[in-house]
Motif scaffolding. Structure first.
Motif, PDB file in Angstrom:
ATOM      1  N   PRO A 118      -0.264   0.248  -4.579  1.00  0.00           N
ATOM      2  CA  PRO A 118      -1.540  -0.120  -3.946  1.00  0.00           C
ATOM      3  C   PRO A 118      -2.328  -1.206  -4.672  1.00  0.00           C
ATOM      4  N   THR A 155      -6.236   3.847   6.664  1.00  0.00           N
ATOM      5  CA  THR A 155      -6.809   3.677   5.334  1.00  0.00           C
ATOM      6  C   THR A 155      -8.324   3.668   5.386  1.00  0.00           C
ATOM      7  N   GLU A 185       0.813  -1.213   0.000  1.00  0.00           N
ATOM      8  CA  GLU A 185       0.000   0.000   0.000  1.00  0.00           C
ATOM      9  C   GLU A 185       0.848   1.265   0.000  1.00  0.00           C
TER      10      GLU A 185
END
Length: 230
Positions: free
Chosen positions: A144, A174, A140
């Motif tokens: 990603p 996130t 990520e």
């Protein structure tokens, strides 16, 4: 039973990736074609996440500096030596001094076969997946689309669209519903990530320095033995 059916269980998507990544390029395309014929959505999600040399070469060099030292020099050499010249040069440019020197020394004496090149690539992919599982490599932060949701099999079964995460620092949530988390007394996330990358680079450079010191010590011992014999 179709090919995909056996991989619909939790963890099956990763197993399918591992299967594809440990085969040669021609077989990979055959597998992907079979998956596409059964379910184009599965094929698209697998293709986005399957490791390739081209994809790895596109990553931030800071993260590659953590990966390459974990792969034996012989297998790195077999991989690099079997690549087209432009890719092999790009690969060599990303290696640390010690790794590059070892790889070049190996390639002076040996030209890899296609099978050895595939084996070298497989070892590299295995190390990356191992680092991912350990949590020492976090996609990520730099790619990603490579992130695999825990419930990806369920989502694919329901036809739910799987959106890639945005790049984040270690301490940035996130969760779209959460407030931005700025650790370190309000330090911007971008700066925190840069600091984290620099720390990792420092570790890698320290490892390189230790290797060079060890090699230097070994060379001195060899010279001393030669002098005694002479």
């Amino acid at each position: 039973m179709s090919m995909i059916d056996r991989y619909r269980k939790p963890g099956g998507f990763v197993q399918l990736l591992n299967l594809i990544e440990t085969t040669g390029k021609d077989k990979q395309e055959k597998f992907l074609k079979m998956i596409s014929d059964e379910n184009p959505t599965w094929e698209a999600e697998v293709r986005k996440r399957v490791l390739t040399v081209e994809k790895i070469l596109s990553w931030n060099p800071t993260y590659l500096a953590e990966i390459f030292p974990r792969v034996p020099a012989l297998q790195l050499a077999m991989l690099i030596g079997g690549l087209p010249k432009d890719k092999s040069e790009a690969f060599l440019a990303l290696l640390g001094y010690t790794e590059r020197r070892r790889v070049e020394e190996i390639l002076k004496d040996k030209t890899p076969t296609p099978g050895e090149t595939t084996s070298g690539a497989t070892k590299l992919f295995e190390e990356i997946r191992k680092m991912e599982a350990e949590g020492t490599l976090k996609f990520e932060k730099f790619d990603p689309e490579m992130v695999i949701p825990d419930d990806i099999e369920e989502k694919l079964g329901q036809g739910v669209s799987i959106l890639p995460l945005t790049k984040t620092a270690d301490n940035v949530s996130t969760d779209p519903g959460s407030a931005p988390a700025h650790g370190g007394g309000g330090v911007p996330p971008a700066l925190l990530e840069e600091m984290s990358m620099l720390r990792r680079k420092l570790v890698v450079l320290s490892q390189e320095n230790n290797k060079l010191q060890t090699e230097n010590h070994e060379m001195k011992e060899k010279l001393e033995r030669i002098r005694k014999i002479a």
